[in-house]
Design a protein around this motif. Structure first.
Motif, PDB file in Angstrom:
ATOM      1  N   ALA A 194      -7.069  -2.081   0.164  1.00  0.00           N
ATOM      2  CA  ALA A 194      -5.682  -2.522   0.031  1.00  0.00           C
ATOM      3  C   ALA A 194      -5.614  -4.036  -0.176  1.00  0.00           C
ATOM      4  O   ALA A 194      -4.784  -4.519  -0.958  1.00  0.00           O
ATOM      5  CB  ALA A 194      -4.885  -2.119   1.269  1.00  0.00           C
ATOM      6  N   ALA A 195      -6.486  -4.788   0.510  1.00  0.00           N
ATOM      7  CA  ALA A 195      -6.503  -6.245   0.347  1.00  0.00           C
ATOM      8  C   ALA A 195      -6.918  -6.623  -1.075  1.00  0.00           C
ATOM      9  O   ALA A 195      -6.344  -7.541  -1.678  1.00  0.00           O
ATOM     10  CB  ALA A 195      -7.457  -6.873   1.360  1.00  0.00           C
ATOM     11  N   PHE A 196      -7.910  -5.921  -1.628  1.00  0.00           N
ATOM     12  CA  PHE A 196      -8.308  -6.156  -3.014  1.00  0.00           C
ATOM     13  C   PHE A 196      -7.143  -5.867  -3.958  1.00  0.00           C
ATOM     14  O   PHE A 196      -6.864  -6.636  -4.888  1.00  0.00           O
ATOM     15  CB  PHE A 196      -9.505  -5.267  -3.388  1.00  0.00           C
ATOM     16  CG  PHE A 196     -10.842  -5.925  -3.200  1.00  0.00           C
ATOM     17  CD1 PHE A 196     -11.231  -6.991  -3.990  1.00  0.00           C
ATOM     18  CD2 PHE A 196     -11.721  -5.465  -2.232  1.00  0.00           C
ATOM     19  CE1 PHE A 196     -12.465  -7.599  -3.834  1.00  0.00           C
ATOM     20  CE2 PHE A 196     -12.970  -6.061  -2.061  1.00  0.00           C
ATOM     21  CZ  PHE A 196     -13.340  -7.129  -2.860  1.00  0.00           C
ATOM     22  N   GLU A 197      -6.461  -4.745  -3.736  1.00  0.00           N
ATOM     23  CA  GLU A 197      -5.366  -4.349  -4.616  1.00  0.00           C
ATOM     24  C   GLU A 197      -4.217  -5.342  -4.546  1.00  0.00           C
ATOM     25  O   GLU A 197      -3.606  -5.678  -5.585  1.00  0.00           O
ATOM     26  CB  GLU A 197      -4.889  -2.957  -4.231  1.00  0.00           C
ATOM     27  CG  GLU A 197      -4.037  -2.282  -5.295  1.00  0.00           C
ATOM     28  CD  GLU A 197      -4.797  -2.059  -6.598  1.00  0.00           C
ATOM     29  OE1 GLU A 197      -4.160  -2.146  -7.665  1.00  0.00           O
ATOM     30  OE2 GLU A 197      -6.029  -1.830  -6.544  1.00  0.00           O
ATOM     31  N   GLU A 198      -3.900  -5.832  -3.353  1.00  0.00           N
ATOM     32  CA  GLU A 198      -2.831  -6.819  -3.203  1.00  0.00           C
ATOM     33  C   GLU A 198      -3.163  -8.104  -3.951  1.00  0.00           C
ATOM     34  O   GLU A 198      -2.314  -8.702  -4.619  1.00  0.00           O
ATOM     35  CB  GLU A 198      -2.596  -7.114  -1.719  1.00  0.00           C
ATOM     36  CG  GLU A 198      -1.916  -6.008  -0.950  1.00  0.00           C
ATOM     37  CD  GLU A 198      -0.465  -5.826  -1.345  1.00  0.00           C
ATOM     38  OE1 GLU A 198       0.136  -6.791  -1.840  1.00  0.00           O
ATOM     39  OE2 GLU A 198       0.063  -4.718  -1.168  1.00  0.00           O
TER      40      GLU A 198
END
Length: 318
Positions: A194-198
Motif C-alpha cells: 500500500a505504501a508503494f502504491e500511495e
C-alpha cells in the motif's frame, strides 16, 4: 528561458541595429545602391506578410481548441475538479491552492511524506539488501523533491514559474524506480504494498499536474505571441514600405544622404522585430514541449545501463 519575452525581443532588436551600424561604420555594407535596397524592401514586405499570415493561422488553431459545447466543457471542468480533489486527498490539505507554484509545492510535500512512510514500513524487512535499496531510493527521492521547494517562489502566480521547476523533476524515472522495486520485491506485506502504491499514485499526480500546466502555459503563451506579432507586424510592413519609398525617387534618396544609413538601419530593425519576437517565444515553447514530450516513464535523451530500480549515485541531473 526564464527572462521576460518582451525584454528578450528588445535585446535581439537592439543587437540587430547595433550589428548593422557596426558593419556600416567599417564599410562592410553600404546604403547607396538604390536597386538592391528596393529589392530587399520588397522581400521584407513579402516576408512580413507571410509571417503575419502564419501567426494568424496558429492563432486560429489555438482558438479552435477553446470552442467547446456545454457537454465537453462540463467534462473538462469535472476533470479539473477531480484533479483538485486528488491533490487534497494525497496531500491532506482541506482545499487545493489555486496558485501554480503552491500546487507544485503541495504535491512535492506529499511525495516527500509518502517516501518517508515507505521508508518507515520497509524497516525490518527480512531481505536486508532489498531494504537497503528501498531506503536509498527514498532518500534520493526526498533529496530530489526537496530541490523543488528550494527553487519555488510560492507567491508566484505565473504558470511558467511553476512549470520551469516541474519539468526539471524526473518524475518518469522516479515512477519507474518505484515500480521496479515493488515488482522485484521478494515479498511484500499489505502495508508495504500500500505504501508503494500511495507513492506511485502521488508521483503520477505530479505528472498530471505537469501536463496540465504545460497545456495552460502553451495556450496562453502562443495566444500572447499571436497578439504581439499582429501589433508588431503592421509597423514592420510599414517600415519595409518606407525603405522602398526612401529609395524610390528617380533623383536619388528622399532624405539627407548623411542620415540615410541610420534611418535605413532603424527601419530594417523594425522589420526584424516580428522575427525577434518569433525567436524569443518559440525558443521557450519548443523547449518546454520537447522536455515534456513523453507521457509516462520513457527515456529519450541518453542511454543508461542502470535498471529503473537502481539508485543513481549523482542524483537527479539538472
Amino acid at each position: 528561458m526564464d527572462g521576460d519575452r518582451l525584454l528578450l525581443t528588445l535585446g535581439i532588436s537592439v543587437a540587430v541595429l547595433a550589428f548593422l551600424l557596426v558593419l556600416h561604420a567599417f564599410d562592410v555594407i553600404a546604403f547607396r545602391n538604390q536597386n538592391s535596397i528596393t529589392r530587399m524592401a520588397s522581400g521584407m514586405i513579402a516576408g512580413s506578410f507571410s509571417l503575419v499570415t502564419l501567426v494568424v493561422s496558429v492563432n486560429q488553431l489555438i482558438l479552435s481548441q477553446e470552442f467547446s459545447p456545454a457537454g465537453k466543457h462540463r467534462n473538462q471542468y469535472a476533470g479539473v475538479m477531480e484533479f483538485r480533489r486528488d491533490i487534497e486527498e494525497r496531500s491532506g490539505v482541506s482545499t487545493a491552492p489555486i496558485e501554480p507554484a503552491r500546487i507544485v509545492a503541495v504535491i512535492a510535500d506529499a511525495i516527500i511524506r509518502r517516501a518517508n512512510e515507505l521508508a518507515d514500513v520497509i524497516e525490518g524487512h527480512p531481505d536486508e539488501e532489498f531494504e537497503r535499496r528501498v531506503v536509498e531510493y527514498t532518500e534520493q527521492l526526498e533529496g530530489d523533491t526537496e530541490w523543488i521547494d528550494e527553487q519555488l517562489d510560492r507567491s508566484s502566480v505565473e504558470t511558467f514559474d511553476a512549470l520551469s521547476v516541474a519539468v526539471e523533476y524526473d518524475d518518469g524515472w522516479q515512477i519507474s524506480a518505484a515500480r521496479s522495486l515493488r515488482n522485484d520485491a521478494p515479498e511484500l506485506t499489505d502495508e508495504t504494498a500500500a505504501a508503494f502504491e500511495e507513492l506511485i499514485d502521488t508521483l503520477r499526480l505530479f505528472s498530471t499536474m505537469q501536463e496540465h500546466f504545460k497545456t495552460v502555459y502553451l495556450q496562453r503563451e502562443l495566444t500572447r505571441f499571436s497578439q504581439l506579432t499582429i501589433y508588431c507586424g503592421v509597423p514592420a510592413i510599414l517600415a519595409a514600405a518606407l525603405i522602398a519609398l526612401l529609395y524610390g525617387d528617380v533623383g536619388g534618396a528622399a532624405i539627407n544622404v548623411q542620415i540615410l544609413p541610420y534611418v535605413t538601419a532603424f527601419l530594417t530593425t523594425v522589420v526584424f522585430v516580428p522575427l525577434a519576437l518569433l525567436a524569443s517565444y518559440i525558443l521557450r515553447t519548443a523547449t518546454v514541449t520537447r522536455r515534456t514530450a513523453t507521457t509516462g516513464p520513457m527515456l529519450l535523451e541518453k542511454p543508461t545501463k542502470e535498471r529503473p530500480g537502481d539508485v543513481r549515485e549523482s542524483g537527479t541531473e539538472r
